[in-house]
Write a protein that holds these residues in place. Structure first.
Motif, short mmCIF file in Angstrom:
data_model
loop_
_atom_site.label_atom_id
_atom_site.label_comp_id
_atom_site.label_asym_id
_atom_site.label_seq_id
_atom_site.Cartn_x
_atom_site.Cartn_y
_atom_site.Cartn_z
N ASP A 76 1.03 -1.23 -0.02
CA ASP A 76 0.02 0.06 -0.04
C ASP A 76 0.83 1.33 0.24
OD1 ASP A 76 -2.13 -1.65 0.14
OD2 ASP A 76 -2.56 -1.38 2.08
N LEU A 77 0.86 1.95 -1.10
CA LEU A 77 1.65 3.18 -1.29
C LEU A 77 0.67 4.34 -0.68
CD1 LEU A 77 4.66 3.84 -2.19
CD2 LEU A 77 3.68 4.61 -4.31
N ARG A 78 1.49 5.27 0.05
CA ARG A 78 0.68 6.47 0.75
C ARG A 78 1.35 7.88 0.18
NH1 ARG A 78 2.80 7.53 5.15
NH2 ARG A 78 2.60 5.70 5.96
N ASP A 79 0.67 8.79 -0.26
CA ASP A 79 1.03 10.13 -0.38
C ASP A 79 -0.17 10.72 0.19
OD1 ASP A 79 -1.16 10.25 -2.18
OD2 ASP A 79 0.16 10.29 -3.98
N ARG A 80 -0.09 12.21 -0.02
CA ARG A 80 -1.00 13.13 0.95
C ARG A 80 -2.28 13.07 0.58
NH1 ARG A 80 0.11 19.39 -1.67
NH2 ARG A 80 -2.12 19.68 -1.25
N THR A 81 -2.55 12.31 -0.75
CA THR A 81 -4.17 12.08 -1.00
C THR A 81 -4.73 10.64 -0.62
OG1 THR A 81 -3.52 11.02 -3.31
CG2 THR A 81 -3.48 13.68 -2.87
N GLY A 82 -3.76 9.92 -0.14
CA GLY A 82 -4.36 8.36 0.25
C GLY A 82 -3.54 7.41 -0.01
N GLU A 165 -3.42 10.28 8.09
CA GLU A 165 -4.63 10.82 7.38
C GLU A 165 -5.17 12.00 8.11
OE1 GLU A 165 -9.24 9.74 5.63
OE2 GLU A 165 -7.65 8.12 6.50
N ARG A 166 -5.53 11.88 9.24
CA ARG A 166 -6.29 12.92 10.20
C ARG A 166 -5.32 14.06 10.22
NH1 ARG A 166 -6.65 11.84 16.62
NH2 ARG A 166 -7.18 13.75 17.23
N MET A 167 -4.17 13.89 10.56
CA MET A 167 -3.01 15.21 10.54
C MET A 167 -2.93 15.74 9.15
SD MET A 167 -3.01 14.95 13.69
CE MET A 167 -2.03 16.18 14.16
N GLN A 168 -2.80 15.21 8.11
CA GLN A 168 -2.85 15.81 6.85
C GLN A 168 -3.85 16.51 6.23
OE1 GLN A 168 -0.41 15.37 4.09
NE2 GLN A 168 1.00 14.81 5.54
N ALA A 169 -5.28 15.93 6.72
CA ALA A 169 -6.53 16.52 6.70
C ALA A 169 -6.67 17.85 7.34
CB ALA A 169 -7.63 15.54 6.98
N ASN A 170 -6.12 17.74 8.44
CA ASN A 170 -6.08 19.09 9.51
C ASN A 170 -5.31 20.08 8.88
OD1 ASN A 170 -7.78 17.74 11.14
ND2 ASN A 170 -6.54 17.38 12.86
N LEU A 171 -3.87 19.88 8.53
CA LEU A 171 -3.20 20.88 7.91
C LEU A 171 -3.88 21.32 6.60
CD1 LEU A 171 0.48 19.32 8.41
CD2 LEU A 171 -0.61 20.99 9.90
N ALA A 172 -4.33 20.50 5.85
CA ALA A 172 -5.05 21.00 4.60
C ALA A 172 -6.17 21.99 4.83
CB ALA A 172 -5.21 19.72 3.86
N LEU A 173 -6.89 21.53 5.86
CA LEU A 173 -8.01 22.31 6.08
C LEU A 173 -7.81 23.72 6.74
CD1 LEU A 173 -11.17 21.17 7.77
CD2 LEU A 173 -9.89 22.88 9.30
N ARG A 174 -6.44 23.75 7.56
CA ARG A 174 -6.00 25.00 8.24
C ARG A 174 -5.67 25.83 6.99
NH1 ARG A 174 -3.13 26.09 13.31
NH2 ARG A 174 -2.69 28.35 13.02
N ALA A 175 -5.09 25.33 6.03
CA ALA A 175 -4.50 26.08 4.77
C ALA A 175 -5.60 26.68 4.16
CB ALA A 175 -3.70 25.28 4.01
#
Ligand code: ASP
Length: 610
Positions: A76-82, A165-175
């Motif tokens: 399973d390969l992960r980047d910031r989109t999933g 995922e949760r932290m990436q989502a939070n940073l993106a939401l903040r931006a």
């Protein structure tokens, strides 16, 4: 009441839109991922059945690897989109968190093997060639939202924690929130001006951080608690509408909703009324909420401070739930129970609270006393609608009074009524706190209820020396109708200041400022600040005002708090990339640290060991 646990995500892999499994918005609000570029030509989390047949080059981290025999691995390969599943043939030593570039062909997963919990679950990437871009040591905790690692370990290895995922989502939401705020302010004609971080004391009332000056040993800069003075000076400069996404620093004890450094939308405008400021800021907040959630909240309602205290027992009312304070002063004024012959008797109704056992009720009584109430009386609404409770109280309350209490509170059989009698403000604040203790939903639940609280008192009380204490800061303009009371009855003076509250959290505050020297000196003298003290603390601002100060006012709200609430997070640390712990430590860098002797000497400092 204990706070329920925040739900933990059930599946991994961020979707491109909608809400993540744990409830956090991943790509809401019309948000879309950028075009892939550089070393990749597709995003892991974005591949769908329609991409079948496409040859793609992906880059990311190994989220999971399952080996099937010696020559086949599912990675399973992960980047910031999933994440996406890659089927890798041949012997490779691929371990968790290795950084890879994978080139392969997207194909539908074989019949019966699709994963409905994963946005990419219908596809996999086959015929893969793999390039290891970096090896990695085993991560200190699994990089998944399904396992909640110890916070100290998360903070120590924050760079790993932020891959979740949760932290990436939070940073993106903040931006997204920051970008929406900037757009809203620009659209309304505000210009962004940066103000100094090395500065001088600010009159916000918190303890300040000092920075020693190397060039002038023994002298210190102070880090700004807010750009308050700078933005008022900008109004004297004719900037007219200023804003800044500003870092503010306050050396105060840390809590779930407070860090030493935090970010505010700071704004100030000239030739405006309170209503104008509310309109400008509401626009930015509603735009930000819409960018975060995809839904624009309704226009923000207003409530006076006096009303908020009366109905909710606090200046930060959480409007998501009822249990409003009910006034029973009149109904019980003639009661034989002497404690009820008080300046105020108020109650809250706890729906279904009649179930609470004796020890829980006793602890509520203790809690009320600890909060400053003389006592707490509880009563249950019995079948048939009469009141039931401690005989020592009910014996002294007539049937007519009991019926009046039930009618006023709207009590239904099975409900619990909690009554406090005493001085008005204490009665309200104690019941307001019990209301929150017993009724407040968790942060991530329910609608977002914004409210402007207006008409705060100018002074919040009297200090030990009998002087009024400023409720906001000493530059807050009194309400024009109350100017006459400034000397005779200062506590009755309302101010032109206002707070913005969201679900019981104070997002921020602001005011119309005093721009007239005569009113300013009356307020200073009410506060016990002498002309000399005022000159030495704020001389440069008062001096500037002598050169033509426009009427002006402004506001600042905490972006960390807004983002935390929009993300459904209880602690602002979850929406800050590199936060400090409760004791002010940065576990990753080890700050704060001792300075070596040479640096101390250069700054003219000597450390005195206790
Ligand atoms: N400077 C104030 C604060 O930081 C906000 C304002 O009055 O504009 O709370």
């Amino acid at each position: 009441m204990s706070t329920p646990e925040r739900p933990v995500a059930a599946g991994s892999g961020a979707g491109g839109s909608a809400v993540g499994a744990g409830g956090w918005a991943v790509g809401a609000g019309g948000f879309s991922w950028p075009e892939p570029a550089g070393m990749r030509d597709a995003w892991c989390g974005q591949l769908r059945a329609a991409d079948a047949g496409r040859r793609v080059r992906l880059c990311g981290w190994v989220a999971r690897r399952r080996q099937h025999g010696e020559h086949l691995a599912f990675v399973d390969l992960r980047d910031r989109t999933g994440t996406v599943q890659c089927v890798v043939d041949g012997a490779h030593d691929l371990r968790s968190e290795y950084v890879l570039a994978v080139t392969g062909t997207v194909r539908a997963r074989p019949e019966g093997t699709a994963n409905p919990n994963l946005p990419t679950g219908e596809v996999e990437v086959g015929d893969c060639s793999v390039e290891i871009l970096a090896q990695a040591e085993p991560p200190p905790f699994p990089v998944t939202d399904r396992v909640e690692a110890d916070e100290a370990v998360r903070l120590r290895y924050r760079y790993v924690d932020l891959r979740r995922e949760r932290m990436q989502a939070n940073l993106a939401l903040r931006a997204r929130v920051n970008a929406a705020i900037r757009r809203a302010m620009e659209r309304q004609g505000f210009i962004e001006v940066e103000t100094p971080l090395l500065w001088t004391p600010t009159p916000e009332g918190a303890r300040e951080f000092a920075v020693p000056s190397r060039m002038q040993p023994g002298s210190f800069y102070v880090l700004p608690q807010s750009p308050q003075i700078a933005k008022q000076l900008l109004m004297v400069s004719g900037v007219d509408r200023y804003y800044q996404i500003a870092r503010c620093l306050r050396d105060e004890d840390l809590r779930a909703d407070r860090q030493f450094e935090f970010t505010q939308l700071d704004a100030e405008a000239s030739f405006v009324t309170q209503e104008d400021v509310h309109r400008f800021i509401s626009e930015a907040v509603l735009d930000a909420a819409e960018a975060a959630t995809g839904v624009r909240p309704p226009p923000i309602e207003k409530m006076t401070w006096a009303d908020a205290l009366d109905r909710y027992g606090t200046d930060k009312p959480d409007l998501r739930f009822g249990m409003e304070l009910v006034d029973l002063t009149k109904q019980l004024a003639a009661s034989e129970f002497r404690a009820f012959r008080a300046p105020a008797v108020k109650a809250i109704r706890v729906p279904g609270g009649g179930q609470l056992g004796r020890s829980r009720l006793d602890s509520l009584v203790e809690r009320a006393k600890a909060l400053g109430a003389p006592g707490l009386v509880w009563m249950r609404v019995a079948e048939g609608g009469d009141l039931d409770g401690p005989g020592a109280v009910l014996r002294h309350i007539g049937a007519g009074e009991r019926a009046a209490v039930v009618a006023a509170t709207g009590g239904e059989p099975g409900d619990l009524l909690l009554l406090v009698a005493g001085e008005h403000r204490t009665t309200c604040t104690v019941l307001g706190q019990l209301r929150v203790d017993l009724g407040r939903p968790p942060v991530w639940e329910g609608p977002h209820r914004y409210v402007w609280v207006v008409d705060f008192p100018l002074f919040e009380g009297i200090d030990d020396e009998g002087r009024p204490v400023a409720a906001h800061h000493p530059f807050t303009m009194p309400h024009p109708d109350d100017l006459d009371l400034l000397e005779s009855d200062p506590l009755a003076v309302r101010s032109q200041s206002y707070d913005l509250v969201l679900n019981g959290w104070e997002l921020g505050s602001g005011s119309i400022r005093i721009h007239r020297a005569d009113i300013q000196s009356r307020v200073f003298s009410a506060l016990g600040i002498s002309a000399e003290q005022a000159e030495s603390r704020f001389g440069f601002l008062l001096g500037a005002f002598r050169y033509g100060a426009p009427p002006h006012g402004g506001f600042a709200f905490g972006i960390d708090r807004l983002v935390a609430l929009l993300a459904g997070e209880e602690n602002i640390r979850e929406v800050i990339a590199f936060p400090k712990t409760q004791s002010g430590a940065d576990l990753m860098t080890g700050a704060p640290k001792a300075l070596d002797a040479r640096s101390l000497a250069e700054l003219g400092l000597a450390i005195r060991r206790q």
